[in-house]
Scaffold this motif. Structure first.
Motif, PDB file in Angstrom:
ATOM      1  N   HIS A  13     -21.923  37.183   1.662  1.00  0.00           N
ATOM      2  CA  HIS A  13     -22.462  38.487   1.271  1.00  0.00           C
ATOM      3  C   HIS A  13     -21.397  39.555   1.472  1.00  0.00           C
ATOM      4  O   HIS A  13     -20.750  39.585   2.510  1.00  0.00           O
ATOM      5  CB  HIS A  13     -23.696  38.847   2.114  1.00  0.00           C
ATOM      6  CG  HIS A  13     -24.774  37.807   2.073  1.00  0.00           C
ATOM      7  ND1 HIS A  13     -25.331  37.285   3.200  1.00  0.00           N
ATOM      8  CD2 HIS A  13     -25.360  37.187   1.025  1.00  0.00           C
ATOM      9  CE1 HIS A  13     -26.238  36.376   2.846  1.00  0.00           C
ATOM     10  NE2 HIS A  13     -26.273  36.294   1.542  1.00  0.00           N
ATOM     11  N   CYS A  24     -24.303  41.382   9.187  1.00  0.00           N
ATOM     12  CA  CYS A  24     -24.467  41.507   7.740  1.00  0.00           C
ATOM     13  C   CYS A  24     -25.905  41.919   7.447  1.00  0.00           C
ATOM     14  O   CYS A  24     -26.836  41.263   7.890  1.00  0.00           O
ATOM     15  CB  CYS A  24     -24.145  40.177   7.079  1.00  0.00           C
ATOM     16  SG  CYS A  24     -24.743  40.041   5.403  1.00  0.00           S
ATOM     17  N   VAL A  26     -27.649  41.747   4.766  1.00  0.00           N
ATOM     18  CA  VAL A  26     -28.375  40.779   3.931  1.00  0.00           C
ATOM     19  C   VAL A  26     -28.909  39.641   4.798  1.00  0.00           C
ATOM     20  O   VAL A  26     -30.079  39.271   4.723  1.00  0.00           O
ATOM     21  CB  VAL A  26     -27.471  40.213   2.809  1.00  0.00           C
ATOM     22  CG1 VAL A  26     -28.227  39.188   1.982  1.00  0.00           C
ATOM     23  CG2 VAL A  26     -26.969  41.350   1.929  1.00  0.00           C
TER      24      VAL A  26
HETATM   25 ZN    ZN Z   1     -24.666  37.698   4.993  1.00  0.00          ZN
END
Ligand code: ZN
Length: 96
Positions: A13, A24, A26
């Motif tokens: 990502h 992260c 995501v």
């Molecule tokens: Zn990620």
């Protein structure tokens, strides 16, 4: 002055972060249970529900409070939290 750097997490990502925080966004969102109700209760209670296959509020709503309390790891304090989570989705425990 902070600069935003493009970062790529281990899952690929891409995201921009200005801090040194390696999280992260995501992955963070994906790790959270869909309904979120499992994050409201203690870890032993969460494991008890997961072991019983009760991972969604819909599945939880098919159980009675008695059934849930029978699960090893579920304490009485978990029940009001679960009841609230169900209520928020217009669901409730069964009465049987
Ligand atoms: Zn990620």
């Amino acid at each position: 002055m902070s600069e935003k750097n493009l970062r790529i997490c281990e899952k690929g990502h891409k995201y921009y972060k200005s801090s040194d925080c390696p999280t992260c966004p995501v992955c963070e969102a994906q790790n959270k249970p869909k309904s979120g109700f499992l994050s409201l209760i203690s870890a032993p209670a969460r494991r008890a529900l997961e072991n019983a296959g009760i991972t969604t509020l819909e599945k939880l709503a098919k159980q009675s409070e008695k059934d849930i309390l029978k699960l090893h790891g579920i304490g009485k304090t978990a029940i009001p939290k679960l009841r609230e989570a169900l209520k928020a989705e217009n669901l409730s425990f069964t009465n049987s």
